[in-house]
Motif scaffolding. Structure first.
Motif, PDB file in Angstrom:
ATOM      1  N   GLY A  40       1.001  -1.682  -0.246  1.00  0.00           N
ATOM      2  CA  GLY A  40      -0.081   0.162  -0.152  1.00  0.00           C
ATOM      3  C   GLY A  40       0.925   1.566  -0.216  1.00  0.00           C
ATOM      4  N   ASN A  41       2.174   1.375  -0.876  1.00  0.00           N
ATOM      5  CA  ASN A  41       2.544   2.650  -0.602  1.00  0.00           C
ATOM      6  C   ASN A  41       2.897   3.112  -1.686  1.00  0.00           C
ATOM      7  OD1 ASN A  41       5.604   1.442  -2.484  1.00  0.00           O
ATOM      8  ND2 ASN A  41       4.782  -0.317  -0.740  1.00  0.00           N
ATOM      9  N   THR A  42       3.557   4.299  -1.992  1.00  0.00           N
ATOM     10  CA  THR A  42       3.703   5.360  -2.514  1.00  0.00           C
ATOM     11  C   THR A  42       4.905   5.052  -3.452  1.00  0.00           C
ATOM     12  OG1 THR A  42       1.373   5.883  -2.781  1.00  0.00           O
ATOM     13  CG2 THR A  42       3.130   7.319  -4.695  1.00  0.00           C
ATOM     14  N   MET A  43       5.922   4.722  -4.559  1.00  0.00           N
ATOM     15  CA  MET A  43       7.151   5.338  -4.810  1.00  0.00           C
ATOM     16  C   MET A  43       6.826   6.596  -6.093  1.00  0.00           C
ATOM     17  SD  MET A  43       8.945   1.707  -4.017  1.00  0.00           S
ATOM     18  CE  MET A  43      10.705   2.792  -4.193  1.00  0.00           C
ATOM     19  N   GLY A  44       8.145   7.039  -6.212  1.00  0.00           N
ATOM     20  CA  GLY A  44       8.039   8.284  -7.491  1.00  0.00           C
ATOM     21  C   GLY A  44       9.656   9.006  -7.147  1.00  0.00           C
ATOM     22  N   TRP A  45       8.892  10.073  -8.207  1.00  0.00           N
ATOM     23  CA  TRP A  45      10.513  10.354  -8.649  1.00  0.00           C
ATOM     24  C   TRP A  45      10.238  11.928  -8.499  1.00  0.00           C
ATOM     25  CZ3 TRP A  45      14.989   8.259  -9.076  1.00  0.00           C
ATOM     26  CH2 TRP A  45      14.891   7.432  -9.611  1.00  0.00           C
ATOM     27  N   TYR A  46      10.983  13.098  -7.810  1.00  0.00           N
ATOM     28  CA  TYR A  46      10.664  14.390  -8.277  1.00  0.00           C
ATOM     29  C   TYR A  46      12.220  15.351  -8.848  1.00  0.00           C
ATOM     30  CZ  TYR A  46       6.626  14.822  -4.678  1.00  0.00           C
ATOM     31  OH  TYR A  46       5.593  13.666  -4.395  1.00  0.00           O
TER      32      TYR A  46
ATOM     33  N   PRO B 296      18.352  23.296 -11.175  1.00  0.00           N
ATOM     34  CA  PRO B 296      19.404  24.795 -10.670  1.00  0.00           C
ATOM     35  C   PRO B 296      18.920  25.797 -10.469  1.00  0.00           C
ATOM     36  CG  PRO B 296      20.506  23.279 -12.259  1.00  0.00           C
ATOM     37  CD  PRO B 296      19.372  23.146 -12.090  1.00  0.00           C
ATOM     38  N   GLY B 297      18.418  26.788  -9.392  1.00  0.00           N
ATOM     39  CA  GLY B 297      17.713  27.979  -8.907  1.00  0.00           C
ATOM     40  C   GLY B 297      15.832  27.436  -8.931  1.00  0.00           C
ATOM     41  N   HIS B 298      15.499  26.415  -8.765  1.00  0.00           N
ATOM     42  CA  HIS B 298      14.391  25.931  -8.738  1.00  0.00           C
ATOM     43  C   HIS B 298      13.890  25.080  -8.093  1.00  0.00           C
ATOM     44  CE1 HIS B 298      14.222  27.038 -12.688  1.00  0.00           C
ATOM     45  NE2 HIS B 298      12.776  27.238 -13.784  1.00  0.00           N
ATOM     46  N   GLN B 299      12.564  25.015  -7.375  1.00  0.00           N
ATOM     47  CA  GLN B 299      12.174  24.665  -6.361  1.00  0.00           C
ATOM     48  C   GLN B 299      12.090  22.727  -6.685  1.00  0.00           C
ATOM     49  OE1 GLN B 299       8.294  26.106  -4.781  1.00  0.00           O
ATOM     50  NE2 GLN B 299       9.370  26.962  -2.983  1.00  0.00           N
ATOM     51  N   ARG B 300      11.824  22.603  -6.110  1.00  0.00           N
ATOM     52  CA  ARG B 300      11.926  20.235  -6.119  1.00  0.00           C
ATOM     53  C   ARG B 300      10.623  20.316  -6.894  1.00  0.00           C
ATOM     54  NH1 ARG B 300      13.619  16.215  -1.992  1.00  0.00           N
ATOM     55  NH2 ARG B 300      15.648  17.906  -2.158  1.00  0.00           N
ATOM     56  N   GLU B 301      10.058  19.545  -7.430  1.00  0.00           N
ATOM     57  CA  GLU B 301       8.616  19.525  -8.685  1.00  0.00           C
ATOM     58  C   GLU B 301       8.312  18.147  -8.522  1.00  0.00           C
ATOM     59  OE1 GLU B 301       8.075  20.958 -12.226  1.00  0.00           O
ATOM     60  OE2 GLU B 301      10.338  19.977 -13.025  1.00  0.00           O
ATOM     61  N   LEU B 302       6.874  17.425  -8.714  1.00  0.00           N
ATOM     62  CA  LEU B 302       6.865  16.403  -8.279  1.00  0.00           C
ATOM     63  C   LEU B 302       7.001  16.271  -9.903  1.00  0.00           C
ATOM     64  CD1 LEU B 302       5.360  13.365  -8.786  1.00  0.00           C
ATOM     65  CD2 LEU B 302       2.657  14.934  -8.561  1.00  0.00           C
ATOM     66  N   VAL B 303       7.825  14.819 -10.494  1.00  0.00           N
ATOM     67  CA  VAL B 303       7.653  14.371 -11.768  1.00  0.00           C
ATOM     68  C   VAL B 303       6.274  12.962 -11.997  1.00  0.00           C
ATOM     69  CG1 VAL B 303       8.828  12.987 -13.231  1.00  0.00           C
ATOM     70  CG2 VAL B 303      10.291  14.622 -12.166  1.00  0.00           C
ATOM     71  N   ALA B 304       6.515  11.849 -11.184  1.00  0.00           N
ATOM     72  CA  ALA B 304       5.747  11.635 -11.585  1.00  0.00           C
ATOM     73  C   ALA B 304       5.353  10.315 -10.588  1.00  0.00           C
ATOM     74  CB  ALA B 304       5.759  10.792 -12.362  1.00  0.00           C
ATOM     75  N   THR B 305       4.611   9.663  -9.864  1.00  0.00           N
ATOM     76  CA  THR B 305       4.405   8.313  -8.739  1.00  0.00           C
ATOM     77  C   THR B 305       3.953   7.293  -9.135  1.00  0.00           C
ATOM     78  OG1 THR B 305       2.465  10.059  -7.399  1.00  0.00           O
ATOM     79  CG2 THR B 305       4.625  10.158  -6.740  1.00  0.00           C
ATOM     80  N   MET B 306       4.060   6.732  -8.162  1.00  0.00           N
ATOM     81  CA  MET B 306       2.808   5.429  -8.636  1.00  0.00           C
ATOM     82  C   MET B 306       2.598   4.054  -7.449  1.00  0.00           C
ATOM     83  SD  MET B 306       3.852   2.759 -11.485  1.00  0.00           S
ATOM     84  CE  MET B 306       2.584   1.610 -12.568  1.00  0.00           C
TER      85      MET B 306
ATOM     86  N   GLY C 210       3.358  14.688 -12.862  1.00  0.00           N
ATOM     87  CA  GLY C 210       3.202  16.934 -12.578  1.00  0.00           C
ATOM     88  C   GLY C 210       2.835  17.324 -14.043  1.00  0.00           C
ATOM     89  N   ASP C 211       2.380  18.719 -13.749  1.00  0.00           N
ATOM     90  CA  ASP C 211       2.145  19.138 -14.281  1.00  0.00           C
ATOM     91  C   ASP C 211       2.540  19.191 -15.980  1.00  0.00           C
ATOM     92  OD1 ASP C 211      -0.387  20.905 -12.266  1.00  0.00           O
ATOM     93  OD2 ASP C 211      -0.553  18.924 -13.746  1.00  0.00           O
ATOM     94  N   SER C 212       4.335  20.172 -15.156  1.00  0.00           N
ATOM     95  CA  SER C 212       5.447  20.007 -16.061  1.00  0.00           C
ATOM     96  C   SER C 212       5.962  19.203 -17.127  1.00  0.00           C
ATOM     97  CB  SER C 212       6.492  21.437 -15.744  1.00  0.00           C
ATOM     98  OG  SER C 212       6.224  20.657 -14.337  1.00  0.00           O
ATOM     99  N   VAL C 213       5.323  18.057 -16.409  1.00  0.00           N
ATOM    100  CA  VAL C 213       6.285  16.905 -17.051  1.00  0.00           C
ATOM    101  C   VAL C 213       6.286  16.315 -17.864  1.00  0.00           C
ATOM    102  CG1 VAL C 213       6.879  14.407 -16.737  1.00  0.00           C
ATOM    103  CG2 VAL C 213       6.593  16.234 -15.004  1.00  0.00           C
TER     104      VAL C 213
ATOM    105  N   ALA D  45      18.247  18.132 -13.870  1.00  0.00           N
ATOM    106  CA  ALA D  45      17.784  18.341 -12.341  1.00  0.00           C
ATOM    107  C   ALA D  45      18.560  17.498 -12.115  1.00  0.00           C
ATOM    108  CB  ALA D  45      16.072  18.092 -12.675  1.00  0.00           C
ATOM    109  N   VAL D  46      18.415  17.785 -10.250  1.00  0.00           N
ATOM    110  CA  VAL D  46      19.003  16.224  -9.823  1.00  0.00           C
ATOM    111  C   VAL D  46      17.573  16.024  -9.701  1.00  0.00           C
ATOM    112  CG1 VAL D  46      19.283  15.731  -7.419  1.00  0.00           C
ATOM    113  CG2 VAL D  46      20.342  17.435  -8.892  1.00  0.00           C
ATOM    114  N   TYR D  47      17.542  14.535  -9.663  1.00  0.00           N
ATOM    115  CA  TYR D  47      15.762  13.358  -9.598  1.00  0.00           C
ATOM    116  C   TYR D  47      16.409  12.952  -8.600  1.00  0.00           C
ATOM    117  CZ  TYR D  47      14.593  14.874 -14.720  1.00  0.00           C
ATOM    118  OH  TYR D  47      14.338  15.321 -15.168  1.00  0.00           O
ATOM    119  N   TYR D  48      15.193  13.292  -7.476  1.00  0.00           N
ATOM    120  CA  TYR D  48      14.817  12.289  -6.459  1.00  0.00           C
ATOM    121  C   TYR D  48      13.713  10.988  -6.417  1.00  0.00           C
ATOM    122  CZ  TYR D  48      17.754  15.568  -4.271  1.00  0.00           C
ATOM    123  OH  TYR D  48      18.705  17.893  -4.645  1.00  0.00           O
ATOM    124  N   CYS D  49      14.086  10.187  -5.049  1.00  0.00           N
ATOM    125  CA  CYS D  49      13.572   8.952  -5.545  1.00  0.00           C
ATOM    126  C   CYS D  49      12.188   9.731  -4.243  1.00  0.00           C
ATOM    127  CB  CYS D  49      14.094   7.928  -5.298  1.00  0.00           C
ATOM    128  SG  CYS D  49      13.168   6.203  -4.977  1.00  0.00           S
ATOM    129  N   ARG D  50      11.427   8.978  -4.187  1.00  0.00           N
ATOM    130  CA  ARG D  50      10.273   9.053  -2.356  1.00  0.00           C
ATOM    131  C   ARG D  50       9.672   8.321  -2.212  1.00  0.00           C
ATOM    132  NH1 ARG D  50       5.910  14.246  -1.277  1.00  0.00           N
ATOM    133  NH2 ARG D  50       6.037  13.907   0.761  1.00  0.00           N
TER     134      ARG D  50
END
Length: 121
Positions: A31-37, A41-51, A60-63, A91-96
């Motif tokens: 029941g967990n969710t994993m994804g990418w943000y 540089p110079g921008h806030q962290r944003e959602l890429v996609a989760t599953m 994410g809207d801008s993806v 960008a730097v891509y982070y797993c969540r």
């Protein structure tokens, strides 16, 4: 505790492809969710996609449309396939990892260390 190990970042020319992977280990309940943000540089962290483990996705809207998320629940791994990369994807891509315990009384939220993706023009 959940540990996240990301891999797959690197330098590609514009138009190239990369596949990011993130493996979760530790105490993982269903029941967990994993994804990418990502954070450019110079921008806030944003959602890429989760599953979610059940298959529900959120992008994410801008993806741009050339990014696709998938996961293998048997391996506790989430992937991000990135095709036709353009410089704006740099960008730097982070797993969540987001989840709860069995009873749902505790929420967990973990981040990976990040993997850098650079698409050169």
């Amino acid at each position: 505790q959940v540990q996240l190990v990301e891999s797959g970042g690197g330098l590609v020319q514009a138009g190239g492809s990369l596949r990011l992977s993130c493996v979760a280990s530790g105490t993982i309940f269903s029941g967990n969710t994993m994804g990418w943000y990502r954070q450019a540089p110079g921008h806030q962290r944003e959602l890429v996609a989760t599953m979610a483990s059940g298959g529900t996705t959120d992008y994410g809207d801008s993806v741009e449309g050339r990014l696709t998320i998938s996961r293998d629940n048997t391996k506790n791994t989430v992937y991000l396939q990135m095709n036709e990369l353009q410089p704006e994807a740099t960008a730097v891509y982070y797993c969540r990892f987001q989840g709860t315990n069995v009873s749902g009384t505790l929420r967990y939220n973990y981040w990976g260390q990040g993997t850098k993706v650079t698409a050169s023009s």
